[in-house]
Design an enzyme around this catalytic site. Structure first.
Site, PDB file in Angstrom:
ATOM      1  N   GLU B 127      68.442 -44.457  30.001  1.00 61.32           N
ATOM      2  CA  GLU B 127      69.217 -45.604  30.470  1.00 61.32           C
ATOM      3  C   GLU B 127      68.313 -46.829  30.528  1.00 61.32           C
ATOM      4  OE1 GLU B 127      71.116 -44.717  34.185  1.00 61.32           O
ATOM      5  OE2 GLU B 127      72.135 -42.960  33.359  1.00 61.32           O
ATOM      6  N   PRO B 128      68.917 -48.012  30.625  1.00 58.97           N
ATOM      7  CA  PRO B 128      68.085 -49.224  30.681  1.00 58.97           C
ATOM      8  C   PRO B 128      66.992 -49.143  31.751  1.00 58.97           C
ATOM      9  CG  PRO B 128      70.375 -49.836  30.409  1.00 58.97           C
ATOM     10  CD  PRO B 128      70.356 -48.338  30.569  1.00 58.97           C
ATOM     11  N   SER B 132      61.094 -43.250  31.077  1.00 56.91           N
ATOM     12  CA  SER B 132      60.172 -42.173  31.431  1.00 56.91           C
ATOM     13  C   SER B 132      60.654 -41.443  32.686  1.00 56.91           C
ATOM     14  CB  SER B 132      58.782 -42.746  31.679  1.00 56.91           C
ATOM     15  OG  SER B 132      58.242 -43.205  30.460  1.00 56.91           O
ATOM     16  N   PHE B 156      69.222 -46.675  23.631  1.00 53.79           N
ATOM     17  CA  PHE B 156      68.331 -46.065  22.628  1.00 53.79           C
ATOM     18  C   PHE B 156      68.875 -44.715  22.163  1.00 53.79           C
ATOM     19  CE2 PHE B 156      64.819 -48.101  25.427  1.00 53.79           C
ATOM     20  CZ  PHE B 156      65.054 -49.350  24.884  1.00 53.79           C
ATOM     21  N   GLN B 242      61.447 -27.703  22.813  1.00 58.22           N
ATOM     22  CA  GLN B 242      61.760 -27.657  21.383  1.00 58.22           C
ATOM     23  C   GLN B 242      61.852 -29.060  20.785  1.00 58.22           C
ATOM     24  OE1 GLN B 242      64.204 -24.578  19.701  1.00 58.22           O
ATOM     25  NE2 GLN B 242      65.493 -26.106  18.691  1.00 58.22           N
ATOM     26  N   GLU B 243      62.443 -29.982  21.551  1.00 57.72           N
ATOM     27  CA  GLU B 243      62.552 -31.357  21.045  1.00 57.72           C
ATOM     28  C   GLU B 243      61.165 -31.922  20.735  1.00 57.72           C
ATOM     29  OE1 GLU B 243      64.823 -34.067  23.461  1.00 57.72           O
ATOM     30  OE2 GLU B 243      64.122 -35.821  22.364  1.00 57.72           O
ATOM     31  N   LEU B 338      43.756 -49.340   3.544  1.00 62.75           N
ATOM     32  CA  LEU B 338      43.318 -48.974   2.201  1.00 62.75           C
ATOM     33  C   LEU B 338      44.141 -49.698   1.142  1.00 62.75           C
ATOM     34  CD1 LEU B 338      42.705 -45.144   2.696  1.00 62.75           C
ATOM     35  CD2 LEU B 338      40.965 -46.901   2.312  1.00 62.75           C
ATOM     36  N   GLY B 340      45.339 -52.626   1.520  1.00 66.09           N
ATOM     37  CA  GLY B 340      45.056 -54.057   1.587  1.00 66.09           C
ATOM     38  C   GLY B 340      46.332 -54.869   1.636  1.00 66.09           C
TER      39      GLY B 340
END
Lengths: 383, 380
Positions: B127-128, B132, B156, B242-243, B338, B340
């Site tokens: 949620e917004p 975490s 998300f 599992q995720e 690499l 560039g």
């Protein structure tokens, strides 16, 4: 050396105030999505003297140094990395006009650059990978009062018909040593024989469109030769030295901007009933970000300061560019991490700061190229 | 010696999938990246061809296969260098909740559609204000007679635009203990009051329809609760292993694809008339990068094997998730170095790869959360 003087601080503040007043994230996102150059902001910045401040007053410049130009680049990029880069590079290539062209060419070009009437781009590379002198095939042939150009340049900022390009051309035989084989030529975008082909979307700074440009019997006056004929390689190094300082300045602005945004976010965002700012891991991340910005700024200002005194070599400058760009990439990357899911969203700004930071790291020589330059300078020739 | 033992059936499955992706996916990726979505018809084709939810039992239309089928799907999808058709999210992250914790009726109703691709799933946890800190979620589920009324918003959410069925985490506001307040619900996207918000503009995953979801007095039958009331947090914890393992796997696969590309690039690109790969510094970079990827590969294969034996590998999985997703970002960035300046053009696949992998150290629990979990389970 460790403190800016009053007028420098004033320039810094003026640039910051201008950027805060004019830049806007929604506008940037729109320009990025539509791949449109920030024309109005650029014209206004030029009007206020932020473009070409390092050039002579005789040509509408500010008669100041690369340190002052760096302060502006830093302030702009701190407020908005993409607009900052676009403005800082709006007259790219004209540095060589200011330093090495004759007065006539200066008069013709520099006021337009400084006053926001002309955008310029550099056409050096001929492969997407980046500059490789051995691959340069674009040739400029002198024909009395004119120069005839044929060849193809890649990944050039598309400046349209009102813009101009600084081209690195082969003027000597293929067998000629590089130090005598190349010349720099200024070419206006409205010349007959120029064909542009869009390079498509880019990883960052889409408001500066890139194109592959083909030159087919393009004729410019002989007076468009920048510096001496055959001295292209030397000029190239001079150009890189100057632009790499400005790139380092952009990098520290980007890093500072990402740090500032992280600071406000962690002080406001709560998880587990606590502000993010009180977690030790957050604090240590911020400490390291701040340290990186500080170190990058020190070396960048030192390089700019010494450049203005004519004492900065490509070794120090390459170190500054490499250090500052790395700091920008790392700080912006950590900013995304601190923002979490929001950091990955375009509206958060920090994801764009990261992409722009990466651009400063890969432009004008990748880290490996900078290391080659530094090592060559330090180790010298081994018998 | 192979850590993971693929059978003949596995290999045949892989060959069929490879052929499917080559014709039905790869040619369309560029368009999907522009459209910011994968058409539902492709999900259906993938389902009909038997590549969705291979672990679901045959009675519901699945293959009844083991976790190695998911490994194969993740690995083969990595060759398509896009994240829109997120079969692993659907098959290995969302559907397992239904498969493991659903009632017989719930499974009969929804699982066959999940397998056939007629039902695309999403899991709505974040949620917004609860990222975490999952337990800080505010979306409520309140019982009213035989129904449950859902109110709140999620953000998300992968497959947010395409999804037909959502596994939703919501709290009972009457329960004070945050961890005991969460339950999981099956919510059909046709439920009145459910609205998809805007599709989110991201750094990468352009073809993935990540979106905000809104729930306003959504009435769902009480029978649509998944598992017991208040068991939500526990169920999530059980399936997050599992995720995160899938996430770590996909990070290693993506890193392997990047390595294949960059080695070819360095062989085929010349600088000063010399292929890049002849440069000593480039060689050392490639060796270091390959070492990183091989370490990741060994780590995840061992974890997959342990996971399939039903072992509790929560510490190692947390470590693997953080290490492999950081690793793939290192690999992508080093590859840009690499390449560039050419890495600054989107025509170079490394540009998209870098934009895509950046989210991996954030989603499925940020890498900071991973370290926190590992520390906790290590007894600190």
């Amino acid at each position: 050396m460790f403190e800016l003087d009053r007028s420098q601080k004033e320039i810094q503040k003026a640039a910051r105030d201008f950027a805060k007043g004019e830049f806007d994230n929604n506008l940037t996102l729109e320009l990025e999505a539509n791949r449109k150059f920030p024309k109005k902001i650029w014209e206004k910045a030029a009007e206020l003297g932020f473009i070409g401040i390092q050039f002579s007053e005789d040509y509408s410049g500010g008669d100041l140094g690369i340190l002052e130009a760096s302060l502006i680049a830093e302030a702009f990029c701190c407020v908005d990395s993409t607009l900052g880069i676009a403005l800082t590079l709006s007259g790219i290539g004209s540095e060589l006009i200011a330093r090495f062209a004759d007065d006539k060419l200066k008069e013709k070009i520099l006021p337009k650059i400084c006053e926001g009437n002309m955008l310029s781009g550099i056409g050096f590379s001929e492969t997407n990978h980046g500059l490789d002198l051995s691959s340069i095939n674009t040739c400029a042939e002198f024909n009395g009062d004119t120069i005839v150009i044929n060849g193809k340049k890649t990944h050039v900022a598309n400046r349209g018909t009102k813009g101009a390009y600084l081209l690195l051309c082969r003027t000597g035989q293929k067998e000629e040593v590089p130090s005598k084989a190349f010349s720099m030529v200024w070419v206006e975008g409205d010349k007959k024989g120029i064909t542009l082909s869009d390079s498509g979307p880019k990883f960052s700074t889409n408001m500066m469109q890139s194109a592959d440009i083909t030159f087919e019997n393009v004729i410019v006056p002989a007076s468009n030769l920048v510096g001496k004929q055959g001295k292209g390689q030397v000029l190239l190094e001079k150009f890189y030295n100057e632009i790499k300082i400005l790139t380092a300045a952009q990098s520290i602005g980007i890093a500072q901007g990402a740090l500032d945004r992280s600071l406000s976010y962690i002080k406001q965002r709560e998880q587990f009933n606590r502000k993010l700012a009180v977690f030790q891991i957050t604090k240590h991340k911020i400490a390291q970000m701040a340290e990186k910005v500080e170190l990058a700024r020190l070396i960048t200002y030192k390089a700019a300061y010494l450049f203005d005194k004519g004492k900065a070599g490509s070794c120090l400058i390459s170190m500054a560019k490499m250090t500052a760009a790395r700091a920008a990439v790392e700080v912006a990357d950590e900013a995304i991490q601190l923002f979490g899911g929001y950091g990955y969203m375009k509206e958060s700004e920090v994801e764009r700061f990261f992409r722009d930071a990466k651009m400063t790291e890969l432009s004008f020589g990748s880290p490996a190229t900078q290391k080659d330059i530094i090592a060559d300078a330090i180790i010298g020739r081994i018998k | 010696m192979d850590i993971l033992k693929f059978s003949k059936e596995h290999n045949l499955f892989r060959e069929r999938l490879k052929a499917f992706l080559e014709t039905e996916v790869t040619p369309h990726v560029a368009q999907w990246e522009k459209d910011h979505i994968v058409p539902k018809s492709t999900w259906k084709k993938m389902g009909k061809a038997g590549f969705l939810c291979p672990m679901v039992a045959t009675e519901y239309g699945g293959l009844g296969g083991n976790f190695l089928y998911s490994v194969i799907v993740g690995e083969e999808l990595s060759y398509t260098v896009h994240s829109g058709l997120s079969a692993n999210v659907h098959s290995d992250v969302v559907v397992p909740y239904l498969d493991s914790f659903g009632s017989k009726e719930q499974k009969e109703k929804y699982l066959p559609g999940c397998v056939s691709g007629d039902i695309i799933t999403a899991i709505a946890m974040t949620e917004p204000d609860a990222g975490s800190d999952l337990a800080g979620m505010k979306t409520t589920a309140v019982e009213e007679d035989d129904h449950i009324i859902i109110n709140g918003s999620k953000t998300f959410i992968s497959n947010g635009i395409n999804c037909d069925l959502i596994i939703l985490a919501a709290i009972d506001p009457a329960v004070t203990n945050k961890h005991e307040a969460v339950s999981l619900y099956l919510l059909e996207a046709t439920t009145p009051g459910f609205k998809r918000g805007r599709q989110l503009d991201k750094m990468g995953w352009d073809s993935q329809d990540t979106a905000e979801l809104f729930f306003s007095d959504c009435r769902i039958p009480k029978t649509n609760r998944l598992g017991d009331a208040g068991s939500g947090f526990l169920l999530l914890m059980m399936k997050l292993q599992q995720e995160r393992l899938v996430c770590a796997m996909c990070a290693v696969f993506a890193a392997e694809r990047i390595m294949e590309f960059i080695v070819e690039y360095c062989k085929n690109t010349t600088l000063n008339n010399k292929p890049l790969i002849r440069s000593q510094a480039v060689q050392f970079d490639i060796v270091e990068m390959t070492t990183d990827v091989k370490l990741g590969r060994t780590f995840i294969e061992k974890l997959c094997a342990d996971h399939m034996e039903g072992e509790n590998v929560v510490i190692e999985t947390s470590m693997a998730k953080y290490w492999t997703t950081d690793m793939v970002n290192r690999i992508a960035e080093k590859s840009m170095d690499l390449c560039g300046e050419s890495a600054l053009l989107e025509s170079n696949i490394i540009a998209r790869a870098k934009r895509d992998v950046r989210v991996m150290s954030i989603f499925a629990g940020t890498n900071e959360i991973m370290k926190g979990i590992a520390a906790k389970f290590m007894g600190f």
